[in-house]
Design an enzyme around this catalytic site. Structure first.
Site, PDB file in Angstrom:
ATOM      1  NE  ARG A 128      -4.001  -1.933   2.000  1.00  0.00           N
ATOM      2  CZ  ARG A 128      -4.977  -2.082   1.109  1.00  0.00           C
ATOM      3  NH1 ARG A 128      -5.216  -1.160   0.202  1.00  0.00           N
ATOM      4  NH2 ARG A 128      -5.738  -3.151   1.134  1.00  0.00           N
ATOM      5  CB  THR A 141      13.175  -3.798  -0.713  1.00  0.00           C
ATOM      6  OG1 THR A 141      13.733  -4.611  -1.750  1.00  0.00           O
ATOM      7  CG2 THR A 141      12.106  -4.588   0.021  1.00  0.00           C
ATOM      8  CG  HIS A 142      10.149  -1.427  -6.690  1.00  0.00           C
ATOM      9  ND1 HIS A 142       8.774  -1.505  -6.553  1.00  0.00           N
ATOM     10  CD2 HIS A 142      10.391  -1.469  -8.019  1.00  0.00           C
ATOM     11  CE1 HIS A 142       8.213  -1.566  -7.741  1.00  0.00           C
ATOM     12  NE2 HIS A 142       9.179  -1.554  -8.658  1.00  0.00           N
TER      13      HIS A 142
HETATM   14  C1  GAR Z   1       9.524  -8.220  -2.611  1.00  0.00           C
HETATM   15  O1  GAR Z   1      10.049  -8.728  -3.811  1.00  0.00           O
HETATM   16  C2  GAR Z   1       9.413  -6.712  -2.647  1.00  0.00           C
HETATM   17  O2  GAR Z   1      10.425  -6.111  -3.399  1.00  0.00           O
HETATM   18  C3  GAR Z   1       8.083  -6.541  -3.323  1.00  0.00           C
HETATM   19  O3  GAR Z   1       7.260  -7.513  -2.727  1.00  0.00           O
HETATM   20  C4  GAR Z   1       8.067  -8.654  -2.419  1.00  0.00           C
HETATM   21  C5  GAR Z   1       7.765  -9.045  -1.004  1.00  0.00           C
HETATM   22  O4  GAR Z   1       8.289 -10.292  -0.710  1.00  0.00           O
HETATM   23  N1  GAR Z   1       7.567  -5.217  -3.126  1.00  0.00           N
HETATM   24  C6  GAR Z   1       6.875  -4.566  -4.036  1.00  0.00           C
HETATM   25  O5  GAR Z   1       6.558  -5.039  -5.121  1.00  0.00           O
HETATM   26  C7  GAR Z   1       6.479  -3.159  -3.631  1.00  0.00           C
HETATM   27  N2  GAR Z   1       6.006  -2.439  -4.769  1.00  0.00           N
HETATM   28  P1  GAR Z   1       8.372 -10.815   0.786  1.00  0.00           P
HETATM   29  O6  GAR Z   1       6.986 -10.595   1.428  1.00  0.00           O
HETATM   30  O7  GAR Z   1       8.685 -12.270   0.666  1.00  0.00           O
HETATM   31  O8  GAR Z   1       9.444 -10.057   1.485  1.00  0.00           O
END
Ligand code: GAR
Length: 204
Positions: free
Chosen positions: A95, A112-113
């Site tokens: 969000r 982190t993106h």
């Molecule tokens: C991660 O790859 C993060 O970079 C991404 O969601 C994943 C979460 O993984 N975030 C986005 O796409 C934000 N726009 P996780 O819940 O296993 O850490």
């Protein structure tokens, strides 16, 4: 800031980046930070379980339980402030946060993106990179500002796209990179080694 930087972590899903951060902190006495609360917009987020397993307070603040988005965000801020965090890290938090949120932690909200920003902003960065047909994508850790996936970049690392990749296989390899890069950047923040100069983040 206190000697140990107090970190709040926001998650929406599986929380593997949160886990990588918790593991990095546990493994490094010089990390300089501790996770004091994990919050999610989804009560079912596996990241909350990971927090509880690590003995960290875990709270769910769901949008549906609030009158509107502003009330939800206020409730989220209030829940975080109870734990007096110095900084907030978004670890797969799906969000957007507004200026009202960011004003509590200026230059101290990190995200982190899963792409090399400014390419492929938004919630489907891995799928969008595959569909576009780029040969390289990656991981970006950046400070959060009021625009989506836009704030100053702390660090980036590239990941090659393979002919036979699908969204899951590519995202897994990006996550493997994130699991190193994200804790590394949070460590720099905790150690007071990041200086923000406009769009540029300098690391000392
Ligand atoms: C991660 O790859 C993060 O970079 C991404 O969601 C994943 C979460 O993984 N975030 C986005 O796409 C934000 N726009 P996780 O819940 O296993 O850490």
């Amino acid at each position: 800031m206190s000697a140990q930087t107090r970190l709040a972590v926001l998650v929406s899903g599986s929380g593997t980046n949160l886990q990588a951060l918790l593991d990095a902190i546990a493994a490094d006495p010089d990390f300089g930070g501790e996770v004091v609360v994990v919050a999610s917009d989804r009560a079912s987020a596996q990241g909350l379980e990971r927090a509880r397993d690590a003995g960290v307070p875990a709270v769910a603040i769901e949008l549906g339980d609030h009158l509107d988005r502003a009330a939800w965000e206020q409730a989220l801020v209030a829940a975080l402030l109870e734990h007096r965090p110095d900084a907030v890290v978004l670890a797969g938090f799906m969000r957007l946060v507004t200026g009202a949120f960011l004003s509590h932690w200026p230059d101290r909200v990190v995200n982190t993106h899963p792409s090399l920003l400014p390419a492929f902003r938004g919630a489907h960065a891995v799928r969008d990179a595959l569909e576009y047909g780029v040969k390289v994508t990656g991981s970006t850790v950046h400070l959060v500002d009021e625009k989506v996936d836009h704030g100053p970049v702390i660090a980036q690392r590239a990941v090659e796209i393979r002919e036979d990749d699908d969204e899951d296989s590519l995202h897994e390899r990006i996550k493997a990179v994130e699991h190193e890069l994200f804790p590394h950047c949070v460590r720099l923040l905790c150690q007071g080694r990041l200086t923000v100069d406009g769009r540029h983040v300098r690391v000392s």
